[in-house]
Design a protein around this motif. Sequence first.
Motif, PDB file in Angstrom:
ATOM      1  N   GLY A 246     -11.145  22.234 -53.782  1.00  0.00           N
ATOM      2  CA  GLY A 246     -11.842  21.459 -52.762  1.00  0.00           C
ATOM      3  C   GLY A 246     -13.136  20.851 -53.223  1.00  0.00           C
ATOM      4  N   ALA A 247     -13.500  21.034 -54.509  1.00  0.00           N
ATOM      5  CA  ALA A 247     -14.780  20.504 -54.976  1.00  0.00           C
ATOM      6  C   ALA A 247     -14.585  19.613 -56.184  1.00  0.00           C
ATOM      7  CB  ALA A 247     -15.736  21.654 -55.293  1.00  0.00           C
ATOM      8  N   LYS A 248     -14.698  20.126 -57.387  1.00  0.00           N
ATOM      9  CA  LYS A 248     -14.591  19.280 -58.567  1.00  0.00           C
ATOM     10  C   LYS A 248     -13.831  19.988 -59.664  1.00  0.00           C
ATOM     11  CE  LYS A 248     -18.056  18.657 -61.262  1.00  0.00           C
ATOM     12  NZ  LYS A 248     -19.367  18.289 -61.837  1.00  0.00           N
ATOM     13  N   MET A 249     -13.323  19.157 -60.572  1.00  0.00           N
ATOM     14  CA  MET A 249     -12.653  19.678 -61.758  1.00  0.00           C
ATOM     15  C   MET A 249     -13.660  19.688 -62.896  1.00  0.00           C
ATOM     16  SD  MET A 249     -11.010  18.694 -64.810  1.00  0.00           S
ATOM     17  CE  MET A 249     -10.451  17.008 -64.644  1.00  0.00           C
ATOM     18  N   PHE A 250     -13.840  20.845 -63.529  1.00  0.00           N
ATOM     19  CA  PHE A 250     -14.864  20.987 -64.552  1.00  0.00           C
ATOM     20  C   PHE A 250     -14.355  20.647 -65.947  1.00  0.00           C
ATOM     21  CE2 PHE A 250     -16.218  23.804 -61.133  1.00  0.00           C
ATOM     22  CZ  PHE A 250     -17.516  23.352 -60.937  1.00  0.00           C
ATOM     23  N   GLY A 251     -13.068  20.657 -66.150  1.00  0.00           N
ATOM     24  CA  GLY A 251     -12.550  20.306 -67.459  1.00  0.00           C
ATOM     25  C   GLY A 251     -11.064  20.542 -67.567  1.00  0.00           C
ATOM     26  N   GLU A 252     -10.432  19.779 -68.445  1.00  0.00           N
ATOM     27  CA  GLU A 252      -8.981  19.872 -68.641  1.00  0.00           C
ATOM     28  C   GLU A 252      -8.661  19.531 -70.094  1.00  0.00           C
ATOM     29  OE1 GLU A 252      -6.770  17.100 -66.296  1.00  0.00           O
ATOM     30  OE2 GLU A 252      -4.923  18.300 -66.354  1.00  0.00           O
ATOM     31  N   SER A 253      -7.851  20.333 -70.737  1.00  0.00           N
ATOM     32  CA  SER A 253      -7.421  20.075 -72.106  1.00  0.00           C
ATOM     33  C   SER A 253      -5.899  20.041 -72.158  1.00  0.00           C
ATOM     34  CB  SER A 253      -7.947  21.158 -73.067  1.00  0.00           C
ATOM     35  OG  SER A 253      -9.330  21.015 -73.256  1.00  0.00           O
ATOM     36  N   TYR A 254      -5.390  19.172 -73.025  1.00  0.00           N
ATOM     37  CA  TYR A 254      -3.944  18.944 -73.063  1.00  0.00           C
ATOM     38  C   TYR A 254      -3.518  18.625 -74.485  1.00  0.00           C
ATOM     39  CZ  TYR A 254       0.334  16.127 -72.553  1.00  0.00           C
ATOM     40  OH  TYR A 254       1.589  15.598 -72.689  1.00  0.00           O
ATOM     41  N   SER A 255      -2.383  19.197 -74.881  1.00  0.00           N
ATOM     42  CA  SER A 255      -1.823  18.935 -76.201  1.00  0.00           C
ATOM     43  C   SER A 255      -0.328  18.729 -76.066  1.00  0.00           C
ATOM     44  CB  SER A 255      -2.110  20.103 -77.154  1.00  0.00           C
ATOM     45  OG  SER A 255      -1.441  19.926 -78.382  1.00  0.00           O
ATOM     46  N   LYS A 256       0.153  17.596 -76.528  1.00  0.00           N
ATOM     47  CA  LYS A 256       1.559  17.247 -76.351  1.00  0.00           C
ATOM     48  C   LYS A 256       2.402  17.772 -77.506  1.00  0.00           C
ATOM     49  CE  LYS A 256       4.644  13.375 -75.360  1.00  0.00           C
ATOM     50  NZ  LYS A 256       5.204  14.129 -74.225  1.00  0.00           N
ATOM     51  N   SER A 257       3.598  18.234 -77.166  1.00  0.00           N
ATOM     52  CA  SER A 257       4.561  18.642 -78.187  1.00  0.00           C
ATOM     53  C   SER A 257       5.105  17.392 -78.865  1.00  0.00           C
ATOM     54  CB  SER A 257       5.705  19.438 -77.542  1.00  0.00           C
ATOM     55  OG  SER A 257       6.731  19.668 -78.476  1.00  0.00           O
ATOM     56  N   THR A 258       4.971  17.330 -80.170  1.00  0.00           N
ATOM     57  CA  THR A 258       5.358  16.116 -80.896  1.00  0.00           C
ATOM     58  C   THR A 258       6.849  16.045 -81.172  1.00  0.00           C
ATOM     59  OG1 THR A 258       4.847  17.229 -82.988  1.00  0.00           O
ATOM     60  CG2 THR A 258       3.102  15.907 -81.968  1.00  0.00           C
ATOM     61  N   GLU A 259       7.513  17.203 -81.223  1.00  0.00           N
ATOM     62  CA  GLU A 259       8.944  17.243 -81.491  1.00  0.00           C
ATOM     63  C   GLU A 259       9.624  18.147 -80.477  1.00  0.00           C
ATOM     64  OE1 GLU A 259       9.632  18.451 -85.461  1.00  0.00           O
ATOM     65  OE2 GLU A 259       8.577  16.757 -86.379  1.00  0.00           O
ATOM     66  N   PHE A 260      10.927  17.919 -80.342  1.00  0.00           N
ATOM     67  CA  PHE A 260      11.684  18.665 -79.342  1.00  0.00           C
ATOM     68  C   PHE A 260      11.668  20.156 -79.628  1.00  0.00           C
ATOM     69  CE2 PHE A 260      15.652  20.435 -77.654  1.00  0.00           C
ATOM     70  CZ  PHE A 260      15.541  20.037 -76.329  1.00  0.00           C
ATOM     71  N   ASN A 261      11.747  20.552 -80.879  1.00  0.00           N
ATOM     72  CA  ASN A 261      11.836  21.960 -81.253  1.00  0.00           C
ATOM     73  C   ASN A 261      10.486  22.567 -81.633  1.00  0.00           C
ATOM     74  OD1 ASN A 261      14.638  22.165 -80.887  1.00  0.00           O
ATOM     75  ND2 ASN A 261      15.004  21.265 -82.907  1.00  0.00           N
ATOM     76  N   SER A 262       9.404  21.908 -81.287  1.00  0.00           N
ATOM     77  CA  SER A 262       8.079  22.432 -81.610  1.00  0.00           C
ATOM     78  C   SER A 262       7.231  22.498 -80.344  1.00  0.00           C
ATOM     79  CB  SER A 262       7.399  21.555 -82.657  1.00  0.00           C
ATOM     80  OG  SER A 262       7.153  20.254 -82.136  1.00  0.00           O
ATOM     81  N   TRP A 263       6.113  23.175 -80.476  1.00  0.00           N
ATOM     82  CA  TRP A 263       5.178  23.322 -79.364  1.00  0.00           C
ATOM     83  C   TRP A 263       3.938  22.477 -79.620  1.00  0.00           C
ATOM     84  CZ3 TRP A 263       8.551  26.940 -80.860  1.00  0.00           C
ATOM     85  CH2 TRP A 263       9.231  27.678 -79.879  1.00  0.00           C
ATOM     86  N   GLY A 264       3.254  22.150 -78.570  1.00  0.00           N
ATOM     87  CA  GLY A 264       1.993  21.454 -78.715  1.00  0.00           C
ATOM     88  C   GLY A 264       0.976  22.330 -79.424  1.00  0.00           C
ATOM     89  N   ALA A 265       0.008  21.701 -80.069  1.00  0.00           N
ATOM     90  CA  ALA A 265      -1.031  22.461 -80.765  1.00  0.00           C
ATOM     91  C   ALA A 265      -1.841  23.263 -79.747  1.00  0.00           C
ATOM     92  CB  ALA A 265      -1.941  21.514 -81.535  1.00  0.00           C
ATOM     93  N   PRO A 266      -2.342  24.424 -80.137  1.00  0.00           N
ATOM     94  CA  PRO A 266      -3.174  25.203 -79.223  1.00  0.00           C
ATOM     95  C   PRO A 266      -4.370  24.392 -78.740  1.00  0.00           C
ATOM     96  CG  PRO A 266      -2.574  26.506 -81.146  1.00  0.00           C
ATOM     97  CD  PRO A 266      -2.142  25.100 -81.436  1.00  0.00           C
ATOM     98  N   VAL A 267      -4.731  24.571 -77.496  1.00  0.00           N
ATOM     99  CA  VAL A 267      -5.898  23.883 -76.947  1.00  0.00           C
ATOM    100  C   VAL A 267      -6.933  24.927 -76.531  1.00  0.00           C
ATOM    101  CG1 VAL A 267      -4.597  21.886 -76.155  1.00  0.00           C
ATOM    102  CG2 VAL A 267      -4.941  23.801 -74.608  1.00  0.00           C
TER     103      VAL A 267
END
Length: 822
Positions: A246-267
């Motif tokens: 109900g107030a504000k978002m202080f921060g957001e981090s996101y890392s996309k998986s580059t390949e189907f069989n891999s995971w996104g880099a740790p954020v």
Amino acid sequence: MQSTAEVILASDAGEQMWYECMTESGMESWQLGNPRTQPFGPKRVLGLYHTHTLTARPLGRRRLLAKIFQVLLVIVLLITIGINVMFILDTSRRLQEEGSHTGEGSEHVDGESRHNSLRLQESHQKSLTIEVLSSQSKVSISVDGTTILEDGEDHKGRGIHVLVLNQAGGSVMAQRTFDTYSPHEDEAMALFLNMVSDGRVIIFAIKDEGTFQMKQPARELLKRLGSKRADVIGWRDMWAMVTQKGAKMFGESYSKSTEFNSWGAPVVLRAEVPLISIEGISPMASLVLTDSSQLTPDKSECDWPDTEENRRRKEFCNHIEGYGSVCSCVDPAPLIFNSEPVLNNQVYNVPVAIIASNRPHYLYRMLRSLLSANGANSDMITVYIDGYFEEPLEVTKLFGLRGIQHTPIGLKNARISQHYKASLTATFNIFPDAKYAIIVEEDLDVSPDFFSYFSQTLRLLEEDPSLYCISAWNDQGYEHTSDDPSLLYRVETMPGLGWLLKRELYKDELESKWPTPEKNRTTASPVTWFTIITMFACSLSKLKRCWLVELHCSRRGRSIRMWDWDMWMRLPEVRKGRECVVPDISRTYHFGASGLNMNSYFHDVYFKKHSFNTQPLVELKNVDSIKRDNYEQLIVGMIKRGTILDHSKSPCEENFIPEKKLNGMMLSATQETPRGGDWLSFIMWNFIFGRPPCLLHGVLSAERGWKGFHPPTSPNHHTPPQGKIMIMFIKMDDPKDFVTWLQVAKCFKIWDLDARGYHKSMWRMHMMESEMLVIGVPNSEYAKYKPSNITPIYLESHKDKRKLSHLHTHSLARSPSMAVPL
């Protein structure tokens, strides 16, 4: 005279060092033995004077090393002090320059700067430094350098981790994990977030995979909480967010998986969250600011009447979150339930043991259901918590109930078994005069007539020694296989899930023989029975070749026996020929879709469509008919009056059980319908994404393996009128021959993982508003009533079909006469 020695050392002027020795004999000088020996004097070695060459050098080296070591320590200490001073100065500078700052990540989105029409004074506000890690194998959340959540255990904790903090003090108010890789977990997450009060600080972090079953409504909710990435978070992406509801978002981090069989880099997300000070502010002004300037009172300042109920509520709401209207200032949910009394209640003073773990939201729902049931007595209810978890105990206190925590013993199923034993022992110790106890799990709803049901049946345990438990659960009681809430059955398998236990049975037989943690370990592998029965695989090209490692599998010639407490109680040496009483329509409903032996797929298939009585007053039919001799007469009479179904058809055929009309629409008890969703798509998705599905054997109807028999036409083969009794005979050669029954259970869409709910190799249920008896031939005592012209139905298992197919293929390969010509 005592001997004395004086040593005078003069090093700078080369003065002689003299020894004066005065002995008891009066010797005043020391005569040298060799006149050519040089006078005794000091020797300089490395600038130091020593009294003896053999000991002087080692002693000097040690002193030198000690001095060097002291100097080094001083240097290290000075460097450490300097670093700390620089760190403190740098931190102070950053805090002065930044109102709220978010740190680094693979991709970072700052919360928008917003102007509020009302502001509290910020000069004295403190802030929280929050750091969040989201990765394939680990999530962690730390506040001001202290780790408050960390999950790095293998094969656990998949999905979205949610942590709720108090905006005034930073204390943890709720912690949840939602396995949004599985169905319905996104709905559970949305429900939880909607019940969190405005103003609370909410932290999100994904471990492994968290979006496969996250549908659009959940994503929209995350967007309303301030997320800029809710629409794009995908398969195996990593994501973390810190926001204030109900107030504000202080921060957001996101890392996309580059390949189907891999995971996104740790954020790694770092955010500074200012605390809201409420000191010195009146109750009406104790506010949490929102974007729209809506004002939300702090729960400690709600104007609730000063009652014992509201004192418990205030204590709970001040440090626990996620329970919605319980903490509402305007119209809080009641905590005291004025249920109707049960006439001549035989279980009013029977203790009720609630078996709980760390699923507080399940416990909350269960307690509301239990306390609302007619005839409930809160003084007799005790919640037993397996482990020292705070929130389940707080939920227990919220309702004014007794809660007991104990140290867990064992692992997985062994731990559950030991928890049951400890809880049962404690129950009979707390209530030494109690002759019975009712046991209920934390993930069960109970019917309005739950206590009435046990009140009417309790005397059976005293009057019939062939009974050893009364259960509120019917393993075969699904919506399409149960119909009469006043009807009772006898079964040889102990169902659990809400049951009545006699003290004498527990103390004299069960307690001393209860499986130990060591017995809960299997000789073959440490997997649970659920893992065994769900080891399912399908080929990529065709879904016809599917297999399952069944419950009673073997490895290296040794049978795997899982020592679950309920399976142990079903063993012949424990049961001793005794049976349990169950209702046609269950008095409990298993709503829990997460647990050691449960997930949402399994729940959808086997528990979601269980029948559940909602009638508050049900008078059971002729309770005495359930006694052993009376019951035998009842079953024999039903068989003699019954109508035999057409055994030339397969039980899996749509018209095996005669159809009926409902509002002009044809219905069939055996018609294939999806259970819990599009299973074909589900199987393909799970195979493609590299995870074995939890879909169990027999959900799909392909290749049922039925072998039809065509007996001569019999006058008994006709469509029975509604409300009558249908009879079916199946092949069953011995007490453990459940091959055909399990295939029939698949066709009927009821529990088919192992054989349950039978009485003398006979299963009883309702189908199409008619009673139905399925009798095993020749093993059942009732097989003698089978007409001679009826051949029992036999359905072979998929395992047998594969074996026969393999043998046939092998014989073709080895026999030249049967080889197919080119």
